[in-house]
Every structure is written in structure tokens, then in C-alpha cells.
Design an enzyme around this catalytic site. Structure first.
Site, PDB file in Angstrom:
ATOM      1  N   TYR A 197      -1.146  21.856 -24.438  1.00 60.94           N
ATOM      2  CA  TYR A 197      -1.220  20.646 -25.036  1.00 60.94           C
ATOM      3  C   TYR A 197      -2.338  20.553 -26.170  1.00 60.94           C
ATOM      4  O   TYR A 197      -2.245  20.144 -27.248  1.00 60.94           O
ATOM      5  CB  TYR A 197      -1.819  19.346 -24.095  1.00 60.94           C
ATOM      6  CG  TYR A 197      -2.221  18.308 -24.576  1.00 60.94           C
ATOM      7  CD1 TYR A 197      -1.447  17.244 -25.098  1.00 60.94           C
ATOM      8  CD2 TYR A 197      -3.764  17.782 -24.768  1.00 60.94           C
ATOM      9  CE1 TYR A 197      -1.832  16.042 -25.588  1.00 60.94           C
ATOM     10  CE2 TYR A 197      -3.984  16.679 -24.969  1.00 60.94           C
ATOM     11  CZ  TYR A 197      -2.963  15.935 -25.715  1.00 60.94           C
ATOM     12  OH  TYR A 197      -3.497  14.428 -26.277  1.00 60.94           O
TER      13      TYR A 197
ATOM     14  N   GLU B 109      -3.852   6.576 -23.076  1.00 66.11           N
ATOM     15  CA  GLU B 109      -5.373   6.521 -23.152  1.00 66.11           C
ATOM     16  C   GLU B 109      -5.863   5.393 -22.587  1.00 66.11           C
ATOM     17  O   GLU B 109      -7.029   5.555 -21.804  1.00 66.11           O
ATOM     18  CB  GLU B 109      -5.700   6.223 -24.597  1.00 66.11           C
ATOM     19  CG  GLU B 109      -5.750   7.463 -25.450  1.00 66.11           C
ATOM     20  CD  GLU B 109      -6.265   8.736 -25.138  1.00 66.11           C
ATOM     21  OE1 GLU B 109      -7.083   8.735 -24.522  1.00 66.11           O
ATOM     22  OE2 GLU B 109      -5.918  10.088 -25.774  1.00 66.11           O
TER      23      GLU B 109
ATOM     24  N   TRP C  48      -8.154  13.505 -18.119  1.00 70.22           N
ATOM     25  CA  TRP C  48      -6.857  13.677 -19.039  1.00 70.22           C
ATOM     26  C   TRP C  48      -5.773  14.607 -18.216  1.00 70.22           C
ATOM     27  O   TRP C  48      -4.676  14.305 -18.537  1.00 70.22           O
ATOM     28  CB  TRP C  48      -7.137  14.066 -20.180  1.00 70.22           C
ATOM     29  CG  TRP C  48      -6.039  14.252 -21.235  1.00 70.22           C
ATOM     30  CD1 TRP C  48      -5.395  15.201 -21.864  1.00 70.22           C
ATOM     31  CD2 TRP C  48      -5.357  13.185 -21.680  1.00 70.22           C
ATOM     32  NE1 TRP C  48      -4.295  14.975 -22.468  1.00 70.22           N
ATOM     33  CE2 TRP C  48      -4.254  13.707 -22.441  1.00 70.22           C
ATOM     34  CE3 TRP C  48      -5.436  11.932 -21.539  1.00 70.22           C
ATOM     35  CZ2 TRP C  48      -3.204  12.774 -22.953  1.00 70.22           C
ATOM     36  CZ3 TRP C  48      -4.370  11.014 -22.107  1.00 70.22           C
ATOM     37  CH2 TRP C  48      -3.309  11.308 -22.837  1.00 70.22           C
TER      38      TRP C  48
END
Length: 201
Positions: free
Chosen positions: A28, A50, A58
């Protein structure tokens, strides 16, 4: 690891500690985080993720992203804006995503607000969010140098709330700005610094 918080991988490339070991986070970081996203659906997806990330790691969200995309019709705002109580029940029963009712409802609300923004003189969601790009970007030497909010993220948060969006606090909006490439918070010395083309290295 150096004092800067960068780790040089087995490929000779320097990454921050959060992206140095987990293969998913590393991929990522290397290919997506901080690269410009300027289409409505792409910005809506990242805004939604988010919001779901708030209070979680995350990595958790990233692992669930394929399930999120399936559950939310690929984050097509037109489809999500039509969701009703049956869809909310379906989502709350989906173990593949984060089953937080307030965040599910916020995502549906935000889809409707995204459609409404198409009529805004400042443009659609992507153009609106990008209009808060600052005049300069941080140049962090270490993780401690990376801001968690900025005057622009505070202004974006307030502006989106006025447009009817939810779960768009200034810290969440700063993380969104980082993810979209609106600011470049790659550490100085990282192999990704300046790679977005939006900001010089």
C-alpha cells in the site's frame, strides 16, 4: 532502523516503520498511499474508509477493504445514497466489514452529500476536497514531525460539515489529505518522497 524512523528493506529502499514489515502495508505504501486521487468515487471511497478507520488501525481497514468494496457497491455514491433500512441491516450483519452503525449511517449520509456537491459551484467531491490543498507541504525528518491536523484540514472539516457530511473531523481529514496526495508527509529519505508529482521531493 535509523534515528529518522526509516527502515531500509531487503530491496534497499527506505520506508517508515509502519510500512516496513507487513506485506500488505508495504505494498500500500509503495504503490498507493500519497498518490493523487482526483475522481469522485475514489475520493468518496477513501473518505468512507478513513471514517471507518477512526479508533482502529489502518491495517485492519486495509485487510477489510475488498469486503468493504463489495458491501458498499464499489463505493458508488449513487448506489450508496439509495440504501434503506434493509441495507443497513445487511451491513450490520456483514462480518467482513467494521460493523459500526454510526459509521455505516454516516457513509450513507455522505453518499447523498456527495451527490449534492455535484451541483456546487466549487465542483464535485474530488474538486472540493482538492481545493483545500495548502501552499506548502510538511518536510518531516521523523514520524514525530508529521502533523495530525493543519489549518487546511480544519477548514475542510468545517466546510464538509456545512455540506452535510459526517465523521469528517480535522484529524480524519488530514489523514485523507495524506492518502490522496494533497499533502506529502513521506519522510525525507523515503523512496516515495516526492513521487506523487504534486510536490517536489
Amino acid at each position: 532502523m535509523s534515528d529518522s524512523g526509516l527502515v531500509v528493506g531487503d530491496d534497499g529502499l527506505a520506508r517508515p516503520t509502519w510500512a516496513a514489515t507487513d506485506p500488505l502495508l508495504r505494498a500500500y505504501y509503495d504503490t498507493e498511499w500519497g498518490m493523487p486521487v482526483r475522481d469522485e468515487r475514489g475520493v468518496f471511497e477513501r473518505l468512507s474508509l478513513e471514517a471507518f478507520q477512526s479508533g482502529l488501525s489502518w491495517a485492519t481497514i486495509l485487510r477489510k477493504r475488498p469486503a468493504f468494496r463489495e458491501a458498499f457497491d464499489g463505493f458508488d455514491p449513487e448506489a450508496v445514497a439509495r440504501y434503506d433500512d434493509r441495507d443497513v441491516a445487511r451491513l450490520m450483519a456483514d462480518a467482513g466489514i467494521v460493523r459500526n452503525r454510526a459509521k455505516v449511517l454516516a457513509t450513507i449520509t455522505n453518499a447523498g452529500a456527495t451527490l449534492a456537491l455535484r451541483e456546487d459551484p466549487d465542483g464535485d467531491l474530488a474538486a472540493f476536497v482538492w481545493s483545500f490543498r495548502p501552499a506548502d507541504t510538511p518536510r518531516p525528518h521523523s514520524h514525530d514531525d508529521v502533523p495530525t491536523t493543519s489549518p487546511e484540514s480544519l477548514a475542510l472539516s468545517k466546510a464538509l460539515k456545512r455540506k452535510g457530511f459526517a465523521f469528517v473531523g480535522p484529524t480524519t481529514m488530514y489523514a485523507l489529505m495524506e492518502a490522496l496526495g494533497i499533502v506529502d508527509t513521506h519522510l525525507l529519505g523515503s523512496h516515495r518522497r516526492g513521487s506523487s508529482g504534486v510536490w517536489p521531493g
